[in-house]
Design an enzyme around this catalytic site. Sequence first.
Site, PDB file in Angstrom:
ATOM      1  N   LYS A 164      43.389  29.688  -7.860  1.00 12.16           N
ATOM      2  CA  LYS A 164      43.384  29.891  -6.326  1.00 12.16           C
ATOM      3  C   LYS A 164      42.578  30.917  -6.005  1.00 12.16           C
ATOM      4  O   LYS A 164      42.029  30.710  -5.009  1.00 12.16           O
ATOM      5  CB  LYS A 164      44.910  29.800  -5.996  1.00 12.16           C
ATOM      6  CG  LYS A 164      45.692  28.298  -6.470  1.00 12.16           C
ATOM      7  CD  LYS A 164      45.145  27.177  -5.479  1.00 12.16           C
ATOM      8  CE  LYS A 164      45.427  27.069  -4.085  1.00 12.16           C
ATOM      9  NZ  LYS A 164      44.989  25.920  -3.346  1.00 12.16           N
ATOM     10  N   TYR A 185      46.827  29.244 -12.857  1.00  9.71           N
ATOM     11  CA  TYR A 185      46.942  28.661 -11.634  1.00  9.71           C
ATOM     12  C   TYR A 185      46.606  29.458 -10.355  1.00  9.71           C
ATOM     13  O   TYR A 185      45.411  29.126  -9.729  1.00  9.71           O
ATOM     14  CB  TYR A 185      48.380  28.065 -11.200  1.00  9.71           C
ATOM     15  CG  TYR A 185      48.636  27.777  -9.997  1.00  9.71           C
ATOM     16  CD1 TYR A 185      47.873  26.814  -9.328  1.00  9.71           C
ATOM     17  CD2 TYR A 185      49.592  28.800  -9.171  1.00  9.71           C
ATOM     18  CE1 TYR A 185      48.175  26.431  -7.556  1.00  9.71           C
ATOM     19  CE2 TYR A 185      49.810  28.378  -7.828  1.00  9.71           C
ATOM     20  CZ  TYR A 185      49.200  27.432  -7.097  1.00  9.71           C
ATOM     21  OH  TYR A 185      49.204  27.134  -5.760  1.00  9.71           O
ATOM     22  N   THR A 244      47.487  30.535  -1.673  1.00  6.95           N
ATOM     23  CA  THR A 244      48.803  30.880  -1.989  1.00  6.95           C
ATOM     24  C   THR A 244      49.216  32.375  -2.124  1.00  6.95           C
ATOM     25  O   THR A 244      48.197  33.276  -2.334  1.00  6.95           O
ATOM     26  CB  THR A 244      49.304  30.210  -3.340  1.00  6.95           C
ATOM     27  OG1 THR A 244      50.525  30.674  -3.663  1.00  6.95           O
ATOM     28  CG2 THR A 244      47.988  30.309  -4.222  1.00  6.95           C
ATOM     29  N   ASP A 245      50.331  32.753  -1.766  1.00  8.40           N
ATOM     30  CA  ASP A 245      50.445  34.234  -1.991  1.00  8.40           C
ATOM     31  C   ASP A 245      50.335  34.695  -3.483  1.00  8.40           C
ATOM     32  O   ASP A 245      50.315  35.944  -3.781  1.00  8.40           O
ATOM     33  CB  ASP A 245      51.953  34.665  -1.534  1.00  8.40           C
ATOM     34  CG  ASP A 245      53.040  34.130  -2.260  1.00  8.40           C
ATOM     35  OD1 ASP A 245      52.787  33.075  -2.934  1.00  8.40           O
ATOM     36  OD2 ASP A 245      54.449  34.225  -1.951  1.00  8.40           O
ATOM     37  N   GLU A 246      50.188  33.800  -4.460  1.00  4.98           N
ATOM     38  CA  GLU A 246      50.193  34.048  -6.062  1.00  4.98           C
ATOM     39  C   GLU A 246      48.987  34.819  -6.309  1.00  4.98           C
ATOM     40  O   GLU A 246      48.679  34.973  -7.263  1.00  4.98           O
ATOM     41  CB  GLU A 246      50.420  32.917  -6.694  1.00  4.98           C
ATOM     42  CG  GLU A 246      51.843  32.142  -6.418  1.00  4.98           C
ATOM     43  CD  GLU A 246      52.455  31.065  -7.401  1.00  4.98           C
ATOM     44  OE1 GLU A 246      52.118  31.222  -8.631  1.00  4.98           O
ATOM     45  OE2 GLU A 246      53.100  30.341  -6.933  1.00  4.98           O
TER      46      GLU A 246
HETATM   47  P1  NAD Z   1      51.351  19.127  -4.904  1.00  6.94           P
HETATM   48  O1  NAD Z   1      51.007  19.346  -6.307  1.00  6.94           O
HETATM   49  O2  NAD Z   1      52.482  18.545  -4.451  1.00  6.94           O
HETATM   50  O3  NAD Z   1      50.042  18.042  -4.390  1.00  6.94           O
HETATM   51  C1  NAD Z   1      48.920  18.050  -4.825  1.00  6.94           C
HETATM   52  C2  NAD Z   1      48.224  16.873  -4.106  1.00  6.94           C
HETATM   53  O4  NAD Z   1      46.487  16.942  -4.522  1.00  6.94           O
HETATM   54  C3  NAD Z   1      48.637  15.674  -4.977  1.00  6.94           C
HETATM   55  O5  NAD Z   1      48.717  14.486  -3.906  1.00  6.94           O
HETATM   56  C4  NAD Z   1      47.395  15.079  -5.594  1.00  6.94           C
HETATM   57  O6  NAD Z   1      47.115  13.608  -5.935  1.00  6.94           O
HETATM   58  C5  NAD Z   1      46.226  15.801  -5.041  1.00  6.94           C
HETATM   59  N1  NAD Z   1      45.141  16.165  -5.812  1.00  6.94           N
HETATM   60  C6  NAD Z   1      45.122  16.698  -6.920  1.00  6.94           C
HETATM   61  N2  NAD Z   1      43.762  16.811  -7.568  1.00  6.94           N
HETATM   62  C7  NAD Z   1      43.013  16.087  -6.564  1.00  6.94           C
HETATM   63  C8  NAD Z   1      41.559  15.849  -6.766  1.00  6.94           C
HETATM   64  N3  NAD Z   1      41.072  16.349  -7.768  1.00  6.94           N
HETATM   65  N4  NAD Z   1      41.076  15.311  -5.920  1.00  6.94           N
HETATM   66  C9  NAD Z   1      41.786  14.608  -4.705  1.00  6.94           C
HETATM   67  N5  NAD Z   1      43.123  15.114  -4.528  1.00  6.94           N
HETATM   68  C10 NAD Z   1      43.734  15.582  -5.869  1.00  6.94           C
HETATM   69  O7  NAD Z   1      50.914  20.422  -4.363  1.00  6.94           O
HETATM   70  P2  NAD Z   1      51.549  21.001  -3.234  1.00  6.94           P
HETATM   71  O8  NAD Z   1      52.613  21.825  -3.448  1.00  6.94           O
HETATM   72  O9  NAD Z   1      51.648  20.179  -1.930  1.00  6.94           O
HETATM   73  O10 NAD Z   1      50.461  22.249  -2.863  1.00  6.94           O
HETATM   74  C11 NAD Z   1      49.502  21.965  -1.695  1.00  6.94           C
HETATM   75  C12 NAD Z   1      48.398  23.081  -1.591  1.00  6.94           C
HETATM   76  O11 NAD Z   1      48.987  24.195  -1.138  1.00  6.94           O
HETATM   77  C13 NAD Z   1      47.833  23.654  -3.137  1.00  6.94           C
HETATM   78  O12 NAD Z   1      46.628  23.933  -2.806  1.00  6.94           O
HETATM   79  C14 NAD Z   1      48.471  24.781  -3.388  1.00  6.94           C
HETATM   80  O13 NAD Z   1      47.847  25.626  -4.070  1.00  6.94           O
HETATM   81  C15 NAD Z   1      49.186  25.164  -2.007  1.00  6.94           C
HETATM   82  N6  NAD Z   1      50.293  25.974  -1.836  1.00  6.94           N
HETATM   83  C16 NAD Z   1      51.391  25.506  -2.529  1.00  6.94           C
HETATM   84  C17 NAD Z   1      52.683  26.195  -2.168  1.00  6.94           C
HETATM   85  C18 NAD Z   1      54.120  25.538  -2.579  1.00  6.94           C
HETATM   86  O14 NAD Z   1      55.094  26.231  -2.541  1.00  6.94           O
HETATM   87  N7  NAD Z   1      54.126  24.532  -3.186  1.00  6.94           N
HETATM   88  C19 NAD Z   1      52.683  27.566  -1.667  1.00  6.94           C
HETATM   89  C20 NAD Z   1      51.581  27.984  -1.008  1.00  6.94           C
HETATM   90  C21 NAD Z   1      50.321  27.112  -1.407  1.00  6.94           C
HETATM   91  P1  TYD Z   2      58.061  26.982  -8.944  1.00  6.33           P
HETATM   92  O1  TYD Z   2      58.836  26.294  -8.404  1.00  6.33           O
HETATM   93  O2  TYD Z   2      57.411  26.478 -10.317  1.00  6.33           O
HETATM   94  O3  TYD Z   2      57.227  27.715  -8.261  1.00  6.33           O
HETATM   95  P2  TYD Z   2      56.253  29.023  -8.617  1.00  6.33           P
HETATM   96  O4  TYD Z   2      56.291  29.580 -10.082  1.00  6.33           O
HETATM   97  O5  TYD Z   2      54.938  28.634  -8.276  1.00  6.33           O
HETATM   98  O6  TYD Z   2      56.848  30.398  -7.693  1.00  6.33           O
HETATM   99  O7  TYD Z   2      59.132  27.911  -9.688  1.00  6.33           O
HETATM  100  C1  TYD Z   2      60.011  29.266  -8.705  1.00  6.33           C
HETATM  101  C2  TYD Z   2      60.640  30.086  -9.573  1.00  6.33           C
HETATM  102  O8  TYD Z   2      61.660  29.487 -10.531  1.00  6.33           O
HETATM  103  C3  TYD Z   2      59.955  30.626 -10.649  1.00  6.33           C
HETATM  104  O9  TYD Z   2      60.255  32.128 -10.840  1.00  6.33           O
HETATM  105  C4  TYD Z   2      60.218  29.957 -12.037  1.00  6.33           C
HETATM  106  C5  TYD Z   2      61.340  29.546 -11.774  1.00  6.33           C
HETATM  107  N1  TYD Z   2      61.825  28.491 -12.496  1.00  6.33           N
HETATM  108  C6  TYD Z   2      63.027  28.213 -13.566  1.00  6.33           C
HETATM  109  O10 TYD Z   2      63.725  29.165 -13.425  1.00  6.33           O
HETATM  110  N2  TYD Z   2      63.214  27.003 -13.955  1.00  6.33           N
HETATM  111  C7  TYD Z   2      62.552  25.912 -13.867  1.00  6.33           C
HETATM  112  O11 TYD Z   2      62.703  24.769 -14.295  1.00  6.33           O
HETATM  113  C8  TYD Z   2      61.244  26.079 -12.872  1.00  6.33           C
HETATM  114  C9  TYD Z   2      60.680  24.745 -12.567  1.00  6.33           C
HETATM  115  C10 TYD Z   2      61.083  27.130 -12.267  1.00  6.33           C
END
Ligand code: NAD
Ligand code: TYD
Length: 342
Positions: free
Chosen positions: A160, A156, A128-130
């Site tokens: 990562k 988090y 992630t970019d985080e």
């Molecule tokens: P999510 O929380 O929607 O899904 C995570 C999945 O992983 C779930 O299906 C969960 O059951 C499974 N899981 C959790 N722990 C597990 C374990 N111990 N063994 C097997 N499965 C397990 O997450 P997401 O938003 O789809 O993110 C997926 C990946 O992409 C993550 O690694 C996250 O860090 C990365 N990512 C997410 C974003 C975003 O905007 N959501 C952006 C950049 C990177």
């Molecule tokens: P989020 O979707 O949790 O993603 P991330 O923190 O990984 O970027 O949050 C996106 C942005 O929205 C973040 O700046 C936090 C803000 N946020 C709110 O203002 N209210 C909320 O209830 C949530 C879940 C997030």
Amino acid sequence: MDKKTIIVTGGAGFIGSNFVYYMLKKYPNYRIVCLDALTYAGNLSTLEKAMKKENFRFVKGDIRDREAVDNLFAEEEPDVVVNFAAESHVDRSIENPQIFLETNIMGPEVLMEACLKHKVGRYHQVSTDEVYGDLPLDRPDLFFTEKTNLHTSSPYSASKASADLLTMAYHRTFGLPATISRCSNNYGPYHFPEKLIPLMIINALNDKPLPVYGDGKNVRDWLYVEDHCKAIDMIIHADCVGEVYNVGGHNEMANIDIVKLILKELGKPESLITFVEDRKGHDRRYAIDPTKIKTQLGWEPETKFTNGIVKTIKWYLDHKDWWEEIISGEYQKYYEKMYGGK
Ligand code: NAD
Ligand code: TYD
């Protein structure tokens, strides 16, 4: 196209499930095996349509379970492993960091050991970019490149970043053929209702308050989930072992503007917006420089935010069953704890 077997961990979650569908559609001759522990964030109903395909297999299992992972790799002999499995929500990591370290750091170690033992051709770590921390709001000229220092803010993002370092260590020390992608915030179908965009859509539909943290001016760089899937597809098929790629489409938006846009699209009043206490350690701005993936691999995002957000809102309107089931269960307790009375 050669036949391949790809193990997709975390494929019952948001991005993983979108990736499963993307790959099944694009590569009908590939075998896609999803390994997912089905935590609160994983939903089998999300994979319902994939289950009907002969070249798809779902396995319920934990990436930390060494024996289960070893057995699965022995059985499937994967060519590629793409690791999406993670604890992914910053707010939950502030409440309880431990599970983030276990899943997000120890999990990849188990997977990478299995990749070495079973001579898997590629391990791809979805990051992630985080991991880069944040940028100031008053320096719009600054962006994250792959050379930006890792500088994390939340448990988090620290977990990562640890996994990224471990992945590079396995590549250098043991010769693991690994790659890493660091994507900006995704949005689209099957996004779990605890995250900003689905939470705001669902609360607006239910005429509930929309909880905006702090002043709402924090900026995220949003990418439609399918464009992220496309980037990972390109990376795992490219000759680029040992490389890290930033993925993002230059779409920076302040949270408050997204919330207002969602209200406007749904015809709901801005009086639903409620400013609540800020997140601890809240990152101010994320912004990706995607030059490397564009120039080296030819990746370009296809969906503009104005279209993507309308498609996403429509998806939530058309799939009430999916999210109503989620918000009626265990999630209710989480919501009460985080936002109770707001
Ligand atoms: P999510 O929380 O929607 O899904 C995570 C999945 O992983 C779930 O299906 C969960 O059951 C499974 N899981 C959790 N722990 C597990 C374990 N111990 N063994 C097997 N499965 C397990 O997450 P997401 O938003 O789809 O993110 C997926 C990946 O992409 C993550 O690694 C996250 O860090 C990365 N990512 C997410 C974003 C975003 O905007 N959501 C952006 C950049 C990177
Ligand atoms: P989020 O979707 O949790 O993603 P991330 O923190 O990984 O970027 O949050 C996106 C942005 O929205 C973040 O700046 C936090 C803000 N946020 C709110 O203002 N209210 C909320 O209830 C949530 C879940 C997030």
